[in-house]
Write an enzyme that holds these catalytic residues in place. Sequence first.
Site, PDB file in Angstrom:
ATOM      1  N   ASP A  17       0.818  -1.216   0.000  1.00  0.00           N
ATOM      2  CA  ASP A  17       0.000   0.000   0.000  1.00  0.00           C
ATOM      3  C   ASP A  17       0.853   1.267   0.000  1.00  0.00           C
ATOM      4  O   ASP A  17       0.677   2.156   0.840  1.00  0.00           O
ATOM      5  CB  ASP A  17      -0.946   0.021   1.203  1.00  0.00           C
ATOM      6  N   GLU A 182     -11.337   0.691  -2.562  1.00  0.00           N
ATOM      7  CA  GLU A 182     -10.641   0.986  -1.311  1.00  0.00           C
ATOM      8  C   GLU A 182      -9.412   1.828  -1.618  1.00  0.00           C
ATOM      9  O   GLU A 182      -9.221   2.314  -2.737  1.00  0.00           O
ATOM     10  CB  GLU A 182     -10.243  -0.313  -0.602  1.00  0.00           C
TER      11      GLU A 182
END
Length: 509
Positions: A17, A182
Amino acid sequence: MNSEFYQNPILCADYSDPDIVRVGNDFFMVSSSFNHMPGLPVLHSTDLVHWQIINHAIPALNLPGYEYVQPGKGVWAPSLRVHDDRFWIFFSTPDEGIFMCHTADPWGEWSEPHCVVEAKGWIDPCPLWDDDGRAWLVHAFAQSRSGIKHQLQLFEMTPDGRSLLGEGKIIYDGTCDLPTLEGPKLYKRQGYYYIFAPAGGVESGWQSVLRARTMAGPWEVKNVLFQGQTAINGPHQGGWVELDNGECWFVHFQDAHLYGRVVHLQPMWWGDDGWPRIGEQRDDSGTGQPVLRWRRPAVGAEHYATCQPQTSDEFASGKYGLQWQWQARPRADWLVESASGLSLRCTPLPVRYGDGVLYGAAHLLLQKFPALRFSAMTRLSLQAEQDGDAGGLIIYGERYAALTLEKREDACWLVYLYGWMTDAGHVLQTRQPLEPLRASTCALRVEVKEGGICHFAWRENDEGEWRTVNRPFAAGKGKWVGAKVGLFAAAPGVNAGGVCRFSHFNVAD
């Protein structure tokens, strides 16, 4: 390779991420750290290709329960921004809420994390400070905690980043077209607000971009990066930066299974229609696919670097480097002060999964797999105080294996053990005594080959030929993370025992 080009992945290690910012000639990156501490690694680069770890924003996660191993919990999907001459990181923990910390110096001390909002399942936050002085925050949801999925929620936020204002608004519901929406990253450019967000799931998803003229919307969507005809699955979730010359670059991860989420760098530019183009363009639709090799960012030859994230460690002054993390909030008594070499106290193992089981031990000192193939070697001296004191070299995930030196009656034994977490949540562990040693010192090595197949070996007193354990081990990933390699010292029962001294830790290709 021609120095004018770079090769993906730029980080063949588990920096999940990623998000990045540019400040002058410097680039900074942060990534998820989950339950591992210190948390929130901060990396630095001068050319966008070569990176080194310079800090961790949080030495420990001071939340209830994190003194124990919490697989898959902890720090999720941080966002990194620069505002008001400070660096800001917003991150979530899936069971506690959204947090923020900041600093004027990314190499220095960061503020204690401040809870912006307590909420279960509010994840992946990203702030934006607008030109009019207002501040905003967008986030996604973890269905396992919130019961909500595929949606993004927007709040106005106080300019100091410490609290949210008013009621949140769901600005996009991707149930129909963007499943598992997301990881939003919020930007403003030339009168548009943009949200770069992954969809489709970690292993096979894609990168989407939403845009609107106002925060209130309506938000339109374009899918800009797919796997296409490449072997780079699920290329998505990251951030973009722009150079002074107008070049734009996008970093994202690829799920590499047991190796974790490795980081790629994609060329990016803006089309005449105001949408970003990422990677190699497949046709005239504006949809790209990842590049494996590309011309380097034009940062100037004086800023080219050759560094990589740290791996080997001489443990100078008895300290370990920035590449190492514990499995939970660390305790001072896990270490023994020493002038050189790393001295780990033999600490009792938890009994949650049974006596002597390494899975779930907080005091494992681990680092990420640094490559698809590598070897790691250390030299261990065991200063035992009781039978069962042990230490060694470990490959760790939901499958794990270790080559250990263990005190048993009047001898030090080499013991090979491996274990695994079953689908039912139980841990099974097998121990194989190998042979007694004449001394309490030996060298330990593991060679990680293609597919994560690990071959352990040892030599007594660090002399003579290496002797290989006759049964290799197939490494496996952990909860949301890749496999790790590292060191440990353990004691039987409930009382701490002796000391394991590791003189070095050498990693080689």
